[in-house]
Design a protein around this motif. Structure first.
Motif, short mmCIF file in Angstrom:
data_model
loop_
_atom_site.label_atom_id
_atom_site.label_comp_id
_atom_site.label_asym_id
_atom_site.label_seq_id
_atom_site.Cartn_x
_atom_site.Cartn_y
_atom_site.Cartn_z
N GLU A 183 13.29 -1.21 6.10
CA GLU A 183 14.51 -1.04 5.32
C GLU A 183 14.40 -1.71 3.96
O GLU A 183 15.04 -1.30 3.00
CB GLU A 183 15.71 -1.60 6.09
N GLY A 184 13.59 -2.76 3.89
CA GLY A 184 13.39 -3.44 2.62
C GLY A 184 12.38 -2.78 1.71
O GLY A 184 12.10 -3.27 0.61
N GLY A 185 11.81 -1.65 2.15
CA GLY A 185 10.87 -0.91 1.32
C GLY A 185 9.42 -1.29 1.50
O GLY A 185 8.56 -0.81 0.77
N ARG A 186 9.11 -2.13 2.49
CA ARG A 186 7.73 -2.55 2.71
C ARG A 186 7.04 -1.58 3.66
O ARG A 186 7.54 -1.27 4.73
CB ARG A 186 7.69 -3.96 3.31
N GLU A 187 5.88 -1.11 3.24
CA GLU A 187 5.11 -0.17 4.06
C GLU A 187 4.13 -0.93 4.94
O GLU A 187 3.47 -1.86 4.49
CB GLU A 187 4.35 0.83 3.18
N ILE A 188 4.03 -0.52 6.20
CA ILE A 188 3.13 -1.15 7.16
C ILE A 188 2.26 -0.06 7.79
O ILE A 188 2.79 0.93 8.30
CB ILE A 188 3.89 -1.90 8.26
N VAL A 189 0.95 -0.23 7.74
CA VAL A 189 0.05 0.72 8.40
C VAL A 189 0.07 0.45 9.90
O VAL A 189 -0.21 -0.65 10.35
CB VAL A 189 -1.39 0.58 7.86
N LEU A 190 0.44 1.46 10.68
CA LEU A 190 0.50 1.33 12.13
C LEU A 190 -0.86 1.59 12.77
O LEU A 190 -1.31 0.85 13.63
CB LEU A 190 1.53 2.29 12.70
N TYR A 191 -1.51 2.66 12.35
CA TYR A 191 -2.82 3.00 12.87
C TYR A 191 -3.40 4.14 12.06
O TYR A 191 -2.73 4.72 11.20
CB TYR A 191 -2.76 3.39 14.36
N ARG A 192 -4.64 4.47 12.32
CA ARG A 192 -5.30 5.62 11.72
C ARG A 192 -5.78 6.56 12.81
O ARG A 192 -6.19 6.11 13.88
CB ARG A 192 -6.48 5.19 10.84
N VAL A 193 -5.71 7.84 12.54
CA VAL A 193 -6.24 8.85 13.45
C VAL A 193 -7.56 9.34 12.86
O VAL A 193 -7.61 9.78 11.70
CB VAL A 193 -5.27 10.03 13.62
N LEU A 244 -3.74 -3.99 0.32
CA LEU A 244 -4.07 -4.97 1.36
C LEU A 244 -2.81 -5.44 2.08
O LEU A 244 -2.81 -5.62 3.30
CB LEU A 244 -4.82 -6.16 0.75
N ALA A 245 -1.74 -5.63 1.32
CA ALA A 245 -0.48 -6.05 1.93
C ALA A 245 0.03 -4.98 2.90
O ALA A 245 0.52 -5.30 3.99
CB ALA A 245 0.57 -6.32 0.85
N THR A 246 -0.11 -3.72 2.52
CA THR A 246 0.30 -2.62 3.39
C THR A 246 -0.53 -2.60 4.66
O THR A 246 -0.01 -2.41 5.76
CB THR A 246 0.17 -1.28 2.65
N GLU A 247 -1.83 -2.81 4.52
CA GLU A 247 -2.72 -2.83 5.68
C GLU A 247 -2.32 -3.93 6.67
O GLU A 247 -2.40 -3.76 7.89
CB GLU A 247 -4.16 -3.06 5.24
N LEU A 248 -1.88 -5.06 6.14
CA LEU A 248 -1.63 -6.24 6.97
C LEU A 248 -0.16 -6.45 7.28
O LEU A 248 0.20 -7.42 7.96
CB LEU A 248 -2.21 -7.48 6.28
N GLY A 249 0.70 -5.58 6.78
CA GLY A 249 2.12 -5.68 7.12
C GLY A 249 2.80 -6.89 6.53
O GLY A 249 3.64 -7.52 7.20
N THR A 250 2.49 -7.20 5.28
CA THR A 250 3.11 -8.36 4.64
C THR A 250 3.43 -8.02 3.19
O THR A 250 3.27 -6.87 2.76
CB THR A 250 2.19 -9.59 4.73
N ALA A 251 3.90 -8.99 2.43
CA ALA A 251 4.29 -8.76 1.04
C ALA A 251 3.09 -8.92 0.11
O ALA A 251 2.18 -9.70 0.38
CB ALA A 251 5.40 -9.73 0.64
N ARG A 252 3.12 -8.20 -1.01
CA ARG A 252 2.04 -8.29 -1.98
C ARG A 252 1.87 -9.71 -2.49
O ARG A 252 0.75 -10.18 -2.70
CB ARG A 252 2.31 -7.34 -3.16
N GLU A 253 2.99 -10.41 -2.69
CA GLU A 253 2.91 -11.77 -3.22
C GLU A 253 2.16 -12.69 -2.27
O GLU A 253 1.42 -13.59 -2.71
CB GLU A 253 4.32 -12.32 -3.47
N VAL A 254 2.32 -12.47 -0.97
CA VAL A 254 1.62 -13.29 0.02
C VAL A 254 0.12 -13.06 -0.09
O VAL A 254 -0.68 -14.01 -0.06
CB VAL A 254 2.12 -12.95 1.44
#
Length: 218
Positions: free
Chosen positions: A61-71, A172-182
């Motif tokens: 909801e906050g607009g952060r994308e998280i990669v769940l998996y790859r097919v 990288l943040a998207t891959e790891l499910g966290t914020a870019r700043e982190v």
């Protein structure tokens, strides 16, 4: 194209079921960066990847994308399977990371074979259970493992062969499910330690031994 032999669970099906799959399914080609499915859309086919990779991700909801998996080639999409079984719309997005070739099994054929064929049903649910296990691992990683350890693991995974990786901090943040700043703060710390060198959209690994030691720690 005899695509069924690309999938171990399907290659053992009785000939009548194999013939039905080949007759009723379509081979589709999807170019790189195409959005294959997204939230609010209902699946019309089960896609079995013959070539290429599809990234499945969810946006919070906050607009952060998280990669769940790859097919990958030789696999099916567990989210599509779940939506087909439950007659629900997608809750995540699937994007072709490469050019993709897939066999599309129509919903009516999928429903018939899940109902009538023990072998096909076993193929579907075996793939489903394996991916669910992977998803629980992703949740555990995001919730409980330190971000510096996870980042070290991801850098080694993506850059081991070449010693560098072409990626942005946001990717990288998207891959790891966290914020870019982190990620930016952690990469800067790695650079200060002499483990990496940062440049525009490139991370060069300069001390893989140190990264491997961190990646193995708890």
């Amino acid at each position: 194209m005899d695509w069924i032999d690309r999938f171990a669970g399907l290659s053992k099906l009785p000939a009548p079921i194999r013939d039905l799959l080949v007759e009723k399914s379509m081979i589709v080609k999807v170019p790189k960066d195409t959005v294959i499915f997204g939230p609010g859309k209902a699946p019309e086919n089960l896609l079995l990847l013959i070539e290429g990779t599809v990234r499945v991700s969810q946006t919070t909801e906050g607009g952060r994308e998280i990669v769940l998996y790859r097919v990958h080639a030789g696999e099916s999409c567990v989210l599509t399977t779940a939506c087909l079984l439950a007659y629900e719309d997608y809750s995540a997005e699937g994007i072709a990371e490469t050019d993709v070739v897939a066999a599309a099994i129509p919903r009516d054929v999928f429903d018939k074979l899940v109902s009538d064929s023990t072998d096909f049903r076993q193929f579907v649910f075996s793939a489903y259970s394996r991916r669910i296990t992977d998803l629980f691992y992703v949740i555990e990683e995001i919730a409980f493992r330190r971000i510096d350890i996870r980042l070290a693991q991801k850098l080694l995974e993506l850059g081991r062969d070449t010693g560098s990786l072409h990626t942005t901090h946001q990717q990288l943040a998207t891959e790891l499910g966290t914020a870019r700043e982190v990620i930016s703060r952690q990469l800067q710390d790695f650079q200060r330690r002499g483990w990496v060198v940062l440049s525009r959209a490139v991370v060069t690994l300069t001390d893989t031994a140190a990264l491997e030691k961190l990646a193995r720690s708890e």
